[in-house]
Design a protein around this motif. Structure first.
Motif, short mmCIF file in Angstrom:
data_model
loop_
_atom_site.label_atom_id
_atom_site.label_comp_id
_atom_site.label_asym_id
_atom_site.label_seq_id
_atom_site.Cartn_x
_atom_site.Cartn_y
_atom_site.Cartn_z
N LEU A 292 -0.21 -2.47 -4.16
CA LEU A 292 -1.13 -3.13 -3.23
C LEU A 292 -1.47 -4.54 -3.68
N LEU B 204 -14.17 -2.43 5.71
CA LEU B 204 -13.90 -2.00 4.34
C LEU B 204 -14.90 -0.95 3.87
N ALA C 25 0.83 -1.21 0.00
CA ALA C 25 0.00 0.00 0.00
C ALA C 25 0.86 1.26 0.00
N HIS D 167 -6.94 2.94 3.36
CA HIS D 167 -6.48 1.62 3.74
C HIS D 167 -5.98 1.54 5.18
N LEU E 94 -9.56 -5.94 -0.36
CA LEU E 94 -9.03 -4.62 -0.05
C LEU E 94 -8.73 -3.83 -1.32
#
Length: 647
Positions: free
Chosen positions: A43, A419, A38, A425, A464
């Motif tokens: 990511l 989420l 990230a 994030h 994610l």
């Protein structure tokens, strides 16, 4: 906790120490790759590496570092093959369904080859399903399996570093735990505490220690002096355990000074400290404690020799060390031919071998059909739920289905909420650290609790990058419910063996009864053999049997009720082993008529035949010999269960 017994069993947790260092290690292993991804704008790659680290962390288990690396290595190999094959068949629904079902069949057969093969086959099946159904974005086809392997290797590297930094030794720790459990057993003698529970914990510790030390010794050919010392300490405990058992049978206590000395020895074995001095134990000079004195003095002598050997590496081992022989130890390496023979035997196995495999395959077929008709975003989650829940050798199907269903619902809601409600994030990454750290805490305590912590990590690692919302959360929950429902309706309820207690437990009880019969014959000297080895084998069989019955107690009636009906048989067999040990150590074995020994052994075999259902009356009748009364009383108790018609 109130409620039916099977409900209480579902929620029951094992009381184990908190593995702080492992919690930290697993949290770092899983969270660091995705965090770095990230931060540096990679990511997708970070998520793939973290998925591999998750697999490597979950499949890691207790044992020597070599055995742990081998276990994770084989599991990673299985997952890698599944990833590659799943990527190749992705987008071809009929081919995917066929490969998943075939993978379940092959994985079920390989599971019969042992714990490592079982874990590897499960990883293969899981990542075959994931790679064929999940969306990893616009990445090269080779990247997901390679990222998975890198992540698993990263998890192994951290485990190796941890073992080196902490200078931990699984064999030494396991042997020290045997002495700690021995002290607990001693403390239970002569009091109000249930000695059976303390003895069972000691048996489990002995099983674990023998497994670790024997495996280590076989791999190095018995040449490593540290492993020889562990084996010697382990075997030196056996005479002390036998005398403690004799005192437990006669309800005679053991002085606190002796118990404290054994606890201190346990701590010193764990720290590799010099031995404590036995001379201050003046209580051992009293005639009534001479039976324990011999065994404890042998342990003390061994500790002193090892302390001297530590400062003089070239010194020859003492006679007591040379005399130690691990039962079942071997230097023979497992060959490919032996593995192939094992697979051949599994394929040629009978109903007991094939029934759980066919359950898994049938449920996978139904799951693939349902997934093909399903309109949700992640239909592969249904089949993955089936694969994990209905693994043939992973315990109670009902308990795992219920625990996984409840745990996954909670975990999905937590993960999806994080989420959906957290922009960016940062919060999900922090949550991954927290839940990953809690996984080792829950893994051996309760499967449902473990699922509650595992599922948010899986959800966030898979979603994610793509983002998630409550619609996806509802989809995950419904997929899990459908998968668990298929397991219960197709893989559990319709099968006759689910409801027949004799077919589920009879053969296992028969094996335990046969081990008792062998111990009686060997212990009283009518057939050749090592008494301590026979006694340990009997306790090991009974320990395994207890585990199976404990799993069945978490199922609803009539399964839990009929499983509870077998407990008197197990208790009688365990007490019969104790009584045999007490009679032998009293020095009465030589005075027993060999014909009566055979009658006692035949009575134990008769209990096994009755458990199988091959006889209705577990004859023979036992004689009224006062010297043998403790043993005959327990054998009669075992016979009486079947004469009452209980199952």
């Amino acid at each position: 906790m109130s409620g039916p017994r099977w409900v209480r069993e579902l929620a029951r947790q094992q009381h184990l120490p908190v593995p702080w260092m492992r919690m930290v290690r697993v949290a770092v292993a899983i969270s660091l790759p995705v965090t770095l991804g990230a931060v540096f704008g990679q990511l997708g790659l970070g998520l793939l590496v973290s998925i591999g680290a998750l697999a490597g962390s979950v499949t890691d288990a207790e044992g020597t570092m070599r055995s742990r690396v081998a276990r994770v290595g084989w599991a990673t190999t299985g997952g890698f093959i599944g990833f590659v094959l799943g990527g190749l068949i992705a987008g071809h629904p009929l081919l995917t369904a066929s490969c998943v079902v075939a993978g379940g069949l092959v994985g079920g057969i390989l599971s019969l080859q042992g714990a490592v093969a079982s874990v590897a086959s499960l990883q293969f099946l899981i990542y075959l399903i994931v790679a064929s159904g999940a969306d990893f974005g616009d990445v090269p086809a080779w990247l997901p399996p390679v990222g998975y392997v890198v992540g698993a290797s990263w998890a192994v590297l951290l485990a190796v570093v941890e073992s080196r930094v902490l200078a931990s030794d699984p064999g030494r720790d396991a042997v020290a735990d045997v002495y700690a459990r021995l002290a607990d057993y001693m403390a239970a003698c002569g009091g109000t505490t249930n000695t059976g529970d303390a003895r069972n914990r000691l048996t489990l510790a002995m099983n674990r220690a023998y497994d670790i030390v024997t495996t280590s010794r076989a791999r190095v050919g018995g040449r490593d002096p540290h492993i020889r010392r562990q084996a010697a300490f382990l075997n030196a405990a056996t005479p002390v355990i036998e005398v403690t058992t004799m005192r437990a049978v006669s309800s005679r206590g053991i002085p606190p000074e002796i118990i404290a000395w054994v606890r201190d020895m346990s701590a010193r074995i764990a720290r590799a400290d010099p031995p404590v001095d036995l001379l201050w134990l003046a209580v051992l000079e009293r005639p009534e404690w001479r039976d324990l004195a011999a065994g404890l003095e042998a342990v003390d002598e061994l500790a002193r020799h090892n302390a001297r050997a530590a400062t003089t590496p070239a010194a020859e081992p003492s006679p007591i060390t040379r005399a130690m022989r691990l039962p079942g130890a071997t230097t023979a390496q497992t060959t490919l031919r032996a593995r192939l023979v094992g697979v051949r035997d599994a394929i040629a196995g009978g109903r007991e071998t094939w029934t759980p495999i066919l359950r898994l395959v049938l449920c996978l077929v139904v799951g693939e059909i349902v997934a093909a008709l399903y309109t949700g975003e992640r239909p592969y989650w249904i089949v993955m739920t089936i694969a994990v829940t209905l693994k043939p050798d992973f315990g109670s199907v009902f308990a795992r289905a219920v625990q996984r269903g409840i745990g996954t619902v909670l975990g999905v809601l937590i993960g999806s909420a994080l989420l959906a409600l957290s922009p960016g994030h940062v919060v999900p990454l922090i949550a991954i650290v927290v839940f990953a750290a809690l996984m080792p805490f829950a893994q051996r305590r309760n499967y449902g609790l473990f699922t509650v912590f595992l599922t948010p990590v899986i959800v966030m690692l898979l979603d994610l990058g793509a983002g998630g919302g409550f619609d996806l959360a509802i989809g995950r929950v419904s997929d899990t419910a459908v998968g668990c429902l298929i397991v219960l309706v197709v893989g559990y309820l319709p099968w006759p063996d689910t409801w027949r207690s004799r077919s589920r437990f009879g053969p296992r009880i028969a094996r335990a009864a046969a081990a008792l019969a062998d111990y009686i014959r060997i212990g009283f000297g009518t057939v050749p053999g090592v008494r301590q080895t026979a006694r340990r084998q009997a306790y090991r069989e009974l320990s395994d049997l207890r585990t199976k019955l404990q799993q069945a107690l978490s199922e609803p009636p009539p399964v839990s009720r009929t499983a509870a009906g077998w407990w008197p048989v197990i208790v009688a067999l365990e007490r019969a082993v104790d009584a045999t040990t007490a009679i032998i150590l009293h020095g009465d074995a030589a005075a027993v008529d060999p014909d009566e020994v055979e009658r006692l052994a035949a009575a134990a075999d008769g209990i096994g035949d009755a458990a199988r259902g091959t006889v209705t009356d577990p004859a023979p009748q036992l004689l009224q010999d006062p010297m043998l009364e403790p043993l005959t009383a327990e054998l009669r108790a075992g016979q009486a269960v079947f004469r009452r018609g209980d199952e």
